[in-house]
Design a protein around this motif. Sequence first.
Motif, short mmCIF file in Angstrom:
data_model
loop_
_atom_site.label_atom_id
_atom_site.label_comp_id
_atom_site.label_asym_id
_atom_site.label_seq_id
_atom_site.Cartn_x
_atom_site.Cartn_y
_atom_site.Cartn_z
N GLU A 259 29.65 53.04 52.91
CA GLU A 259 28.34 53.13 52.31
C GLU A 259 28.15 52.04 51.28
OE1 GLU A 259 25.65 54.61 53.56
OE2 GLU A 259 26.81 55.19 55.09
N ARG A 263 25.47 49.32 50.60
CA ARG A 263 24.56 49.66 49.34
C ARG A 263 24.59 48.10 48.83
NH1 ARG A 263 27.72 52.53 46.77
NH2 ARG A 263 28.52 50.49 45.32
N ASN A 266 22.11 46.05 50.37
CA ASN A 266 20.97 46.14 50.01
C ASN A 266 20.43 45.93 48.72
OD1 ASN A 266 18.81 47.92 51.59
ND2 ASN A 266 20.69 49.40 52.26
N GLU A 267 21.36 45.89 47.75
CA GLU A 267 21.05 45.57 46.27
C GLU A 267 20.68 43.85 46.35
OE1 GLU A 267 24.66 46.49 44.42
OE2 GLU A 267 23.92 48.79 44.02
#
Length: 754
Positions: A259, A263, A266-267
């Motif tokens: 994850e 993540r 995504n950031e």
Amino acid sequence: MPLTAAASAREILTGLHEIMAKRGSAQAKLDKVVDLIADAMQSEVCSIYLLRDNALELSATHGLRQEAVHVTRLSMGEGLVGTIAEEGRVLNLAEAASHPSFAYRPETGEERFHSFAGVPIIRREQAIGVLAVQHAEPRRYDDVEIEAMQTVAMVLSELLASARLVDGSRSGRRDAGMQRMVGLKLVAGMGRGVAVFHQPRVVVEHTVAEDTEAERARVYSAFRRMREQIDNMTREAEFGTAGEHNEILETYKMFAYDEGWSRRINEAIDSGLTAEAAIERVQQRTRARMQDIDDPILKERMHDLEDLSNRLLRIVSGRMGTAAQTGLSKDAILIARNLGPAELLEYDRRRLKGVVLEEGSLTAHVTIVARAMGVPVVGRVADFRHIANEGDTILVDGDTGAVIVRPSRPISNAFDQRMAMSQKRRAEYATLKNLPAETRDGERLTLMVNAGLAEDASMLEVAGADGIGLFRTEFQFLVAATLPGRESQLKLYKSVLDAAGDKPVVFRTVDIGGDKALPYLSDEKDESENPAMGWRALRLSLERKALMKAQARALVEASAGKVLRVMFPMVSEPWEYEEARALFEEQIEWAQGAKRPLPARIEFGAMLEVPSLAEMLDLLLPRIDFLSIGTNDLTQFLFAADRSDPRLADRYDWLSPAILRFLRRVTAQANAAGVPVRVCGEMAGRPLEALALMGIGIESFSITPAAVGPVKAMIRSVDARAVRTKVEALLVKPPANMRKSLHDWAKRNGVALG
């Protein structure tokens, strides 16, 4: 410098595109860019250094003296800016002057600024410039500020390159000029071509997102597809076994479901990057971390993450095809971390001139297939995918294990001369293809070839061979993800017999297991430390009788109306041969009962690879039609010297008196019984070794197609009676160096040794 990373980065990225899209001079655009970044980051100084003529030139600044622009230049590795570009890493300093690489440039007026942060501007894994900010106040910059700078630098690299504001020349860099690497010699031969990555790199062309949520959806979809692919790998041939492949699979799974990794991507999307650019941004961070890792195991795991990042990038960009599926447009050297045998066979042999692997071993399936294809391979070339660039000229020397990237003209010319000499020799050998393998005193020898692929049968005429003395039926099993059925086997065997025409073909039943393990036939209980002596070949086939019955029936049906010649590998005692032959005869009886067409005649043979069989020949010879000696395994068993271990290379000499005496005794016993003897393997394919075999009475060889010409030239240049007399004398009283003694005799007597 208050900053919310995603918001500020997105604001800068939007402004960057607006500036670069407007009309105006390149310098005016750069001036606006540094003003934009300085304003958004509330920085007293923002400077951009660009690589031009192998130096980093101050190309625009907000806060330093304008008269220093295009005047201040730093070499790679010089000063803070040169260090950032040379090492490809971030510098974050509260007091710039305290760093050992600090180089003061009075024309810039930077003496009043204490803090310094700089990030490399990277394009295609190479630094093309540096983005730096400075403040008068001594302070280290927050991680969120550095992150924003790196994101901006990534987008800036594409904008600068598309606007042709950098020349991209890096001939001063350690990895831009010629590089010579040495790896493990896997398949001999020489090849020249351009670098082609098996998994082509995706060049990120669009970096700034128009719709952040749409980009996020693309990444989520790509993650789902990638995880499905990783889960499915357990059913694929290359990842189905326990051990190293299983460890790779588990590591892939760990990263695929991590994850933290998703993540971070995504950031990066939140900051305004496209899906592709976000993945590349996180990849850059991974590469920077790898530079600080000394632990080889941890570093290898980071390589796994990069492999997975490349896979995700290909999925999200819709470019999943390998280079084989795209097609080779020119002579190519294939570069991969590793390859499966089926993947290698997808490539156009006419264009594929060599293979460089970061992994690879002598007993790997891909090595076995590459050797049959005649493609030189060098393995264990560490981190090669980050040294070579797509399209670079590559020279592969499988004879020495050397790989040269971007060769200099003298090196390239010397390599070409060696290749030209090799090609000249091949052309000379080609003139012999229609001539018999006959000695000067009129003795006729038989030269056959080893094969394993359907198209190999077509090489008989080209090589000028007398037939196929060893058809390795396991190749079909090695390149398949599942067990080949009887029909697919029958089709292969029939095509080989048809292509060979009137020339004989000797089929060896499957030699799998041990060092040629098949995932779909794996035995979890088999933890053997010495797989070459493990549960393999005839031992495995007799245990898995259904496997052997299917092969026997396919061979019997494929040989209808022709002569079927079949031999059993790794026979250690006569009862094994009897059991295997009985199984074949059962299938012949079945075919008779089913009114199926039968072979015109069947000849059965055994391979002598296990020394114990030599002590039982008096019982075996009356029951066989021919005997094949497999020198590769036999020699390592005799000397207890694993042929894949480089430390034992000097213990594995085919011209040792011990192996020659052993072979002489076996040959004499077979000749006395009227059973033809043939030597298969690399020993017979080397002119000097083949000369020694002639000297002990061997008259039939089965070798690689490429070896037929050199061995035939040797045979036609020698007097058979003379060589037998010489070898006999050497074996009665062996010299200190048998190889040198025989070589010197051959040279004195005009024997062609290639």
